[in-house]
Write a protein that holds these residues in place. Structure first.
Motif, PDB file in Angstrom:
ATOM      1  N   ALA A 130       0.843  -1.191   0.000  1.00 18.03           N
ATOM      2  CA  ALA A 130       0.000   0.000   0.000  1.00 18.03           C
ATOM      3  C   ALA A 130       0.882   1.247   0.000  1.00 18.03           C
ATOM      4  CB  ALA A 130      -0.912  -0.014   1.217  1.00 18.03           C
ATOM      5  N   GLY A 131       0.314   2.345  -0.407  1.00 20.12           N
ATOM      6  CA  GLY A 131       1.064   3.595  -0.393  1.00 20.12           C
ATOM      7  C   GLY A 131       1.447   4.048  -1.780  1.00 20.12           C
ATOM      8  N   PRO A 132       1.848   5.303  -1.909  1.00 21.32           N
ATOM      9  CA  PRO A 132       2.097   5.889  -3.231  1.00 21.32           C
ATOM     10  C   PRO A 132       3.427   5.489  -3.850  1.00 21.32           C
ATOM     11  CG  PRO A 132       2.513   7.509  -1.516  1.00 21.32           C
ATOM     12  CD  PRO A 132       1.967   6.305  -0.825  1.00 21.32           C
ATOM     13  N   GLY A 133       4.384   4.969  -3.061  1.00 27.91           N
ATOM     14  CA  GLY A 133       5.697   4.678  -3.608  1.00 27.91           C
ATOM     15  C   GLY A 133       6.537   5.943  -3.748  1.00 27.91           C
ATOM     16  N   PRO A 134       7.699   5.844  -4.405  1.00 26.89           N
ATOM     17  CA  PRO A 134       8.212   4.635  -5.065  1.00 26.89           C
ATOM     18  C   PRO A 134       8.662   3.586  -4.044  1.00 26.89           C
ATOM     19  CG  PRO A 134       9.845   6.384  -5.180  1.00 26.89           C
ATOM     20  CD  PRO A 134       8.612   7.000  -4.579  1.00 26.89           C
ATOM     21  N   HIS A 135       8.413   2.313  -4.385  1.00 25.46           N
ATOM     22  CA  HIS A 135       8.657   1.213  -3.476  1.00 25.46           C
ATOM     23  C   HIS A 135      10.016   0.557  -3.750  1.00 25.46           C
ATOM     24  CE1 HIS A 135       4.376   1.565  -2.703  1.00 25.46           C
ATOM     25  NE2 HIS A 135       4.107   1.307  -3.970  1.00 25.46           N
ATOM     26  N   PRO A 136      10.785   0.253  -2.702  1.00 24.51           N
ATOM     27  CA  PRO A 136      11.934  -0.632  -2.899  1.00 24.51           C
ATOM     28  C   PRO A 136      11.422  -1.986  -3.362  1.00 24.51           C
ATOM     29  CG  PRO A 136      11.451  -0.408  -0.562  1.00 24.51           C
ATOM     30  CD  PRO A 136      10.564   0.566  -1.283  1.00 24.51           C
ATOM     31  N   ILE A 137      12.251  -2.714  -4.100  1.00 32.10           N
ATOM     32  CA  ILE A 137      11.759  -3.965  -4.673  1.00 32.10           C
ATOM     33  C   ILE A 137      12.785  -5.077  -4.528  1.00 32.10           C
ATOM     34  CG2 ILE A 137      12.527  -3.317  -7.012  1.00 32.10           C
ATOM     35  CD1 ILE A 137       9.913  -4.865  -7.948  1.00 32.10           C
ATOM     36  N   ILE A 138      12.279  -6.256  -4.228  1.00 27.50           N
ATOM     37  CA  ILE A 138      13.120  -7.440  -4.148  1.00 27.50           C
ATOM     38  C   ILE A 138      12.710  -8.402  -5.251  1.00 27.50           C
ATOM     39  CG2 ILE A 138      11.621  -8.623  -2.459  1.00 27.50           C
ATOM     40  CD1 ILE A 138      14.368  -9.624  -1.218  1.00 27.50           C
ATOM     41  N   VAL A 139      13.702  -8.889  -5.988  1.00 25.46           N
ATOM     42  CA  VAL A 139      13.487  -9.902  -7.018  1.00 25.46           C
ATOM     43  C   VAL A 139      13.631 -11.261  -6.345  1.00 25.46           C
ATOM     44  CG1 VAL A 139      14.244 -10.836  -9.229  1.00 25.46           C
ATOM     45  CG2 VAL A 139      14.426  -8.359  -8.778  1.00 25.46           C
ATOM     46  N   LEU A 140      12.610 -12.107  -6.450  1.00 27.48           N
ATOM     47  CA  LEU A 140      12.597 -13.422  -5.821  1.00 27.48           C
ATOM     48  C   LEU A 140      12.793 -14.493  -6.889  1.00 27.48           C
ATOM     49  CD1 LEU A 140       9.539 -12.874  -3.443  1.00 27.48           C
ATOM     50  CD2 LEU A 140      11.978 -12.679  -2.868  1.00 27.48           C
ATOM     51  N   VAL A 141      13.792 -15.354  -6.668  1.00 30.22           N
ATOM     52  CA  VAL A 141      14.133 -16.394  -7.643  1.00 30.22           C
ATOM     53  C   VAL A 141      14.008 -17.750  -6.948  1.00 30.22           C
ATOM     54  CG1 VAL A 141      15.779 -17.144  -9.387  1.00 30.22           C
ATOM     55  CG2 VAL A 141      15.816 -14.764  -8.587  1.00 30.22           C
ATOM     56  N   ILE A 167       7.655  -3.069   0.929  1.00 32.50           N
ATOM     57  CA  ILE A 167       8.570  -3.599  -0.084  1.00 32.50           C
ATOM     58  C   ILE A 167       7.768  -4.324  -1.164  1.00 32.50           C
ATOM     59  CG2 ILE A 167      10.436  -5.254  -0.514  1.00 32.50           C
ATOM     60  CD1 ILE A 167      11.396  -4.720   2.365  1.00 32.50           C
ATOM     61  N   ALA A 168       7.994  -3.951  -2.415  1.00 30.47           N
ATOM     62  CA  ALA A 168       7.406  -4.657  -3.542  1.00 30.47           C
ATOM     63  C   ALA A 168       8.260  -5.875  -3.873  1.00 30.47           C
ATOM     64  CB  ALA A 168       7.314  -3.731  -4.751  1.00 30.47           C
ATOM     65  N   SER A 169       7.660  -6.859  -4.523  1.00 31.97           N
ATOM     66  CA  SER A 169       8.417  -8.047  -4.926  1.00 31.97           C
ATOM     67  C   SER A 169       8.082  -8.427  -6.362  1.00 31.97           C
ATOM     68  CB  SER A 169       8.138  -9.229  -3.989  1.00 31.97           C
ATOM     69  OG  SER A 169       6.775  -9.619  -4.047  1.00 31.97           O
ATOM     70  N   TRP A 170       9.082  -8.955  -7.033  1.00 25.31           N
ATOM     71  CA  TRP A 170       8.977  -9.407  -8.430  1.00 25.31           C
ATOM     72  C   TRP A 170       9.419 -10.868  -8.408  1.00 25.31           C
ATOM     73  CZ3 TRP A 170       6.797  -9.114 -12.842  1.00 25.31           C
ATOM     74  CH2 TRP A 170       7.433  -9.257 -14.079  1.00 25.31           C
ATOM     75  N   ASN A 171       8.436 -11.769  -8.303  1.00 27.73           N
ATOM     76  CA  ASN A 171       8.661 -13.206  -8.119  1.00 27.73           C
ATOM     77  C   ASN A 171       8.702 -13.859  -9.494  1.00 27.73           C
ATOM     78  OD1 ASN A 171       8.839 -15.727  -6.866  1.00 27.73           O
ATOM     79  ND2 ASN A 171       6.618 -15.905  -6.595  1.00 27.73           N
ATOM     80  N   ILE A 172       9.910 -14.150  -9.976  1.00 29.15           N
ATOM     81  CA  ILE A 172      10.064 -14.456 -11.396  1.00 29.15           C
ATOM     82  C   ILE A 172      10.053 -15.960 -11.687  1.00 29.15           C
ATOM     83  CG2 ILE A 172      11.326 -12.317 -11.762  1.00 29.15           C
ATOM     84  CD1 ILE A 172      13.890 -14.064 -12.035  1.00 29.15           C
ATOM     85  N   GLU A 173       9.584 -16.260 -12.880  1.00 24.51           N
ATOM     86  CA  GLU A 173       9.722 -17.598 -13.449  1.00 24.51           C
ATOM     87  C   GLU A 173      10.773 -17.542 -14.536  1.00 24.51           C
ATOM     88  OE1 GLU A 173       9.977 -20.659 -13.023  1.00 24.51           O
ATOM     89  OE2 GLU A 173       7.888 -20.790 -12.367  1.00 24.51           O
ATOM     90  N   TYR A 174      11.306 -18.694 -14.909  1.00 24.13           N
ATOM     91  CA  TYR A 174      12.341 -18.774 -15.931  1.00 24.13           C
ATOM     92  C   TYR A 174      12.290 -20.163 -16.547  1.00 24.13           C
ATOM     93  CZ  TYR A 174      14.559 -20.799 -11.780  1.00 24.13           C
ATOM     94  OH  TYR A 174      14.813 -21.546 -10.648  1.00 24.13           O
TER      95      TYR A 174
END
Length: 298
Positions: A60-71, A96-103
């Motif tokens: 929640a919130g306007p950001g900008p958000h720090p982000i963690i990439v999850l592998v 904290i935002a997260s980007w939980n990636i597939e590959y």
């Protein structure tokens, strides 16, 4: 029964009970698939393949958000998929935002060398396209990986050192603030028989497309220990009962990285094995949580 025999048997029972009590009930591979999979804010492609996607979770919130990439891990095999979703959802509480990636994984078209590595690199760089519409702070990006994903996270921290002639080269990779490795392979040439026994198949040589003897340059470019210094902080978190990647190997790496000028440290989690660090529902979570906060919020 003589008194002596009775005492010996009683003592043996006490020792057995203490040993059973001391040995924690560790998570098994099947348990990782039972972790909660809360819905993402958005599931977005970063490429054309069906596996080139990521789950974006926004606080929640306007950001900008720090982000963690999850592998995620899973022996680089297709059976595992994005099981770090629960961790990403938990981190929303910290803003904290997260980007939980597939590959692409072993056995899938385009997977292995160099496709699997390029997918991870492209997924990270795709944050540049997501930053404006989703209010992400590209000055605060950290990559975290578990098991095989820990290996890929460490590799992501080497990208600025990859030679232009390499098939892994990507011009101007997105800078990251640090990397967190949860029990992932560091030196791809080490521990291969044990890794492949644990994964029940020749996963290392299939991923790399050959042995260290037949394709040595690939192993060098995929191993963080041969690409030092990485130039970013590295936190390596191991359970004290880790049985995939022996602790001496990570201790050797931390020593080498420190000598090369990097900020690298090993954190041991009591009563944890290979899988506990991947779950926000275990006693390992406060250790992992603090590592994430130290790199993104401090």
């Amino acid at each position: 029964m003589s008194p002596v025999i009775a005492v010996v048997l009683a003592y043996g029972a006490v020792v057995a009970a203490q040993a059973q009590q001391a040995a924690p009930a560790l998570m098994r591979p099947a348990d990782i698939g039972k972790l909660p999979m809360p819905p993402a804010s958005h599931t977005l492609p970063y490429g054309q393949d069906t596996n080139q996607i990521g789950e974006l979770r926004l606080p929640a919130g306007p950001g900008p958000h720090p982000i963690i990439v999850l592998v995620h891990g899973g022996c680089w095999m297709p059976q595992a998929a994005r099981y770090l979703a629960a961790m990403g959802d938990e981190l929303k509480k910290d803003g904290i935002a997260s980007w939980n990636i597939e590959y692409r994984r072993i056995g899938q078209p385009g997977a292995g060398w160099p496709g699997t590595y390029l997918d991870v690199g492209h997924a990270i760089d795709h944050l540049r396209d997501l930053a404006a519409p989703y209010k992400l702070d590209l000055n605060r990006v950290v990559v975290l990986g578990h098991s095989a994903g820990g290996h890929l996270a460490m590799w992501a921290a080497t990208r600025q050192r990859i030679a232009a002639k390499s098939p892994l080269f990507i011009s101007k990779p997105l800078p990251i603030r640090g990397v967190i490795n949860l029990a992932g392979t560091i030196d791809m040439t080490a521990n291969i028989p044990h890794m492949e026994q644990a994964c029940r198949g020749p996963v290392v040589t299939e991923l790399m497309g050959g042995t260290p003897a037949s394709v040595p340059e690939r192993y060098r470019e995929a191993s963080a220990n041969t690409m030092l210094p990485l130039g970013v902080p590295q936190i390596l978190i191991w359970g004290e009962h880790e049985d995939y990647i022996p602790q001496p190997l990570v201790e050797q790496y931390v020593s080498a990285a420190t000598r090369a000028g990097d900020r690298a440290r090993l954190v041991l989690v009591p009563a944890a094995g290979h899988f506990e660090t991947a779950s926000p529902l275990t006693a390992a979570w406060p250790v992992v949580h603090e590592a994430i906060r130290s790199l993104l919020l401090n």
